[in-house]
Enzyme design. Structure first.
Site, PDB file in Angstrom:
ATOM      1  N   LYS A   1     -10.680  -2.343  -1.312  1.00 54.12           N
ATOM      2  CA  LYS A   1     -11.593  -1.565  -2.148  1.00 54.12           C
ATOM      3  C   LYS A   1     -12.894  -1.250  -1.436  1.00 54.12           C
ATOM      4  O   LYS A   1     -13.300  -1.941  -0.508  1.00 54.12           O
ATOM      5  CB  LYS A   1     -11.797  -2.248  -3.511  1.00 54.12           C
ATOM      6  CG  LYS A   1     -10.577  -2.020  -4.416  1.00 54.12           C
ATOM      7  CD  LYS A   1     -10.708  -2.545  -5.816  1.00 54.12           C
ATOM      8  CE  LYS A   1      -9.400  -2.214  -6.564  1.00 54.12           C
ATOM      9  NZ  LYS A   1      -9.326  -2.860  -7.872  1.00 54.12           N
TER      10      LYS A   1
ATOM     11  N   ARG B   1      -3.537  -8.803  -6.373  1.00 55.40           N
ATOM     12  CA  ARG B   1      -2.815  -7.533  -6.219  1.00 55.40           C
ATOM     13  C   ARG B   1      -3.271  -6.899  -4.912  1.00 55.40           C
ATOM     14  O   ARG B   1      -4.417  -6.485  -4.798  1.00 55.40           O
ATOM     15  CB  ARG B   1      -3.143  -6.642  -7.419  1.00 55.40           C
ATOM     16  CG  ARG B   1      -2.474  -5.278  -7.402  1.00 55.40           C
ATOM     17  CD  ARG B   1      -2.955  -4.444  -8.588  1.00 55.40           C
ATOM     18  NE  ARG B   1      -2.362  -3.120  -8.566  1.00 55.40           N
ATOM     19  CZ  ARG B   1      -2.808  -2.123  -7.806  1.00 55.40           C
ATOM     20  NH1 ARG B   1      -3.851  -2.290  -7.024  1.00 55.40           N
ATOM     21  NH2 ARG B   1      -2.207  -0.949  -7.844  1.00 55.40           N
TER      22      ARG B   1
HETATM   23  N1  PMM Z   1      -6.742  -1.712  -9.037  1.00 56.81           N
HETATM   24  C1  PMM Z   1      -6.156  -0.515  -8.817  1.00 56.81           C
HETATM   25  C2  PMM Z   1      -4.990  -0.145  -9.519  1.00 56.81           C
HETATM   26  N2  PMM Z   1      -4.434  -0.976 -10.426  1.00 56.81           N
HETATM   27  N3  PMM Z   1      -4.452  -3.014 -11.580  1.00 56.81           N
HETATM   28  C3  PMM Z   1      -5.024  -4.190 -11.845  1.00 56.81           C
HETATM   29  N4  PMM Z   1      -4.492  -5.008 -12.775  1.00 56.81           N
HETATM   30  N5  PMM Z   1      -6.164  -4.604 -11.192  1.00 56.81           N
HETATM   31  C4  PMM Z   1      -6.777  -3.813 -10.252  1.00 56.81           C
HETATM   32  O1  PMM Z   1      -7.811  -4.247  -9.722  1.00 56.81           O
HETATM   33  C5  PMM Z   1      -6.190  -2.558  -9.966  1.00 56.81           C
HETATM   34  C6  PMM Z   1      -5.011  -2.187 -10.658  1.00 56.81           C
HETATM   35  C7  PMM Z   1      -6.757   0.431  -7.835  1.00 56.81           C
HETATM   36  O2  PMM Z   1      -6.316   0.158  -6.560  1.00 56.81           O
HETATM   37  P1  PMM Z   1      -5.294   1.098  -5.724  1.00 56.81           P
HETATM   38  O3  PMM Z   1      -5.706   2.541  -6.008  1.00 56.81           O
HETATM   39  O4  PMM Z   1      -5.566   0.717  -4.336  1.00 56.81           O
HETATM   40  O5  PMM Z   1      -3.916   0.809  -6.180  1.00 56.81           O
END
Ligand code: PMM
Length: 266
Positions: free
Chosen positions: A208, A243
């Protein structure tokens, strides 16, 4: 031990060329790789939630994620579906997904919580204050830990009221969603506060922007070491899952955190 949820974004910016079939194949290959590296759950998403991103039509989201979930489940891989839509949840669970990862905590779709309750699957409720186009306009907090705790507790209560059992609820403070970089750090320092809610916790910091900012604007692809440092911290604090896009270093980092906290190695 803190487990790794591998990120599988089936979005055009993740899998650049080719038509839908090529995208599906590339996504399945990548998901299998992450699982073979030790990701216990593969989180399949068809809608980008990056700050500023616009929404993807429902049919397109379905076309992206459902074939990928079907194929991964056929290979014995546990899948979650990263979606804010109850309709996508129904199709994903029919395809074999066992966990719903709803970044809106039930706020984006009024049918979400009752649908999850009806299907009897695990539910990740993330702290959220609005869709990606506008979320960075909603970073006003009196105290970010206290306020996110209260807003997340309200979503937990809504999930319980809809009939989702407590054991099925997983909470996530939503790092990077309607938060400034400083607020992300404050939330990570406050993990024990969230642990006190008595639910499994999921944390997503992988690659991030706030990590890049700390490191002289390092690009996303070079943020896995920083991500691993946070994974260690999460493991020390007994977080259920992280994650992440990368798996191998994150698993090692989780093991280190486990030992630092003097819990038995997993
Ligand atoms: N961050 C992203 C997408 N989905 N879901 C959960 N539960 N927690 C998160 O912090 C989260 C998520 C955004 O990240 P990406 O665009 O790199 O997938």
């Amino acid at each position: 031990m803190t487990i790794v949820m591998g990120v599988l974004n089936v979005t055009p910016d993740s899998f650049s060329d080719g038509g839908l079939h090529a995208d599906t194949e590339a996504a399945v290959t990548h998901g299998r790789l992450l699982a073979s590296q030790g990701a216990e759950i593969i989180d399949v998403g068809g809608e980008s939630t990056r700050p500023g991103a616009t929404r993807v039509p429902e049919v397109e989201e379905m076309e992206r994620v459902i074939p990928v979930i079907e194929a991964l489940v056929a290979h014995g891989i546990t899948c979650s579906v990263d979606t804010m839509r109850a309709s996508v949840v129904r199709a994903a669970v029919a395809a074999g997904a066992r966990i719903v990862n709803d970044v809106s905590g039930g706020l984006a779709d009024p049918d979400m919580l009752s649908t999850v309750a009806d299907l009897g699957v695990d539910y990740v409720a993330m702290h959220w204050r609005g869709h990606s186009e506008v979320m960075q306009q909603h970073t006003d907090y009196t105290d970010v830990v206290t306020d996110v705790f209260a807003e997340l507790a309200a979503r937990r209560d809504a999930a319980l009221a809809a009939g989702i059992t407590a054991e099925r609820i997983i909470l996530d403070p939503g790092i990077g969603f309607a938060k400034t970089s400083e607020q992300n750090w404050q939330l990570l320092r406050g993990l024990d506060t969230f642990q006190a809610m008595g639910h499994r916790l999921l944390i997503g910091v992988s690659r991030k922007r706030f990590l890049g900012e700390l490191l002289g604007d390092k690009p996303a692809a070079d943020r896995d070491v920083a991500t691993a440092a946070v994974t260690t911290w999460c493991a020390i604090h007994g977080i259920w899952a992280v994650r992440t896009h990368e798996v191998t270093a994150q698993r090692d980092a989780a093991r280190v955190g486990q030992r630092l906290a003097n819990r038995a190695a997993g």
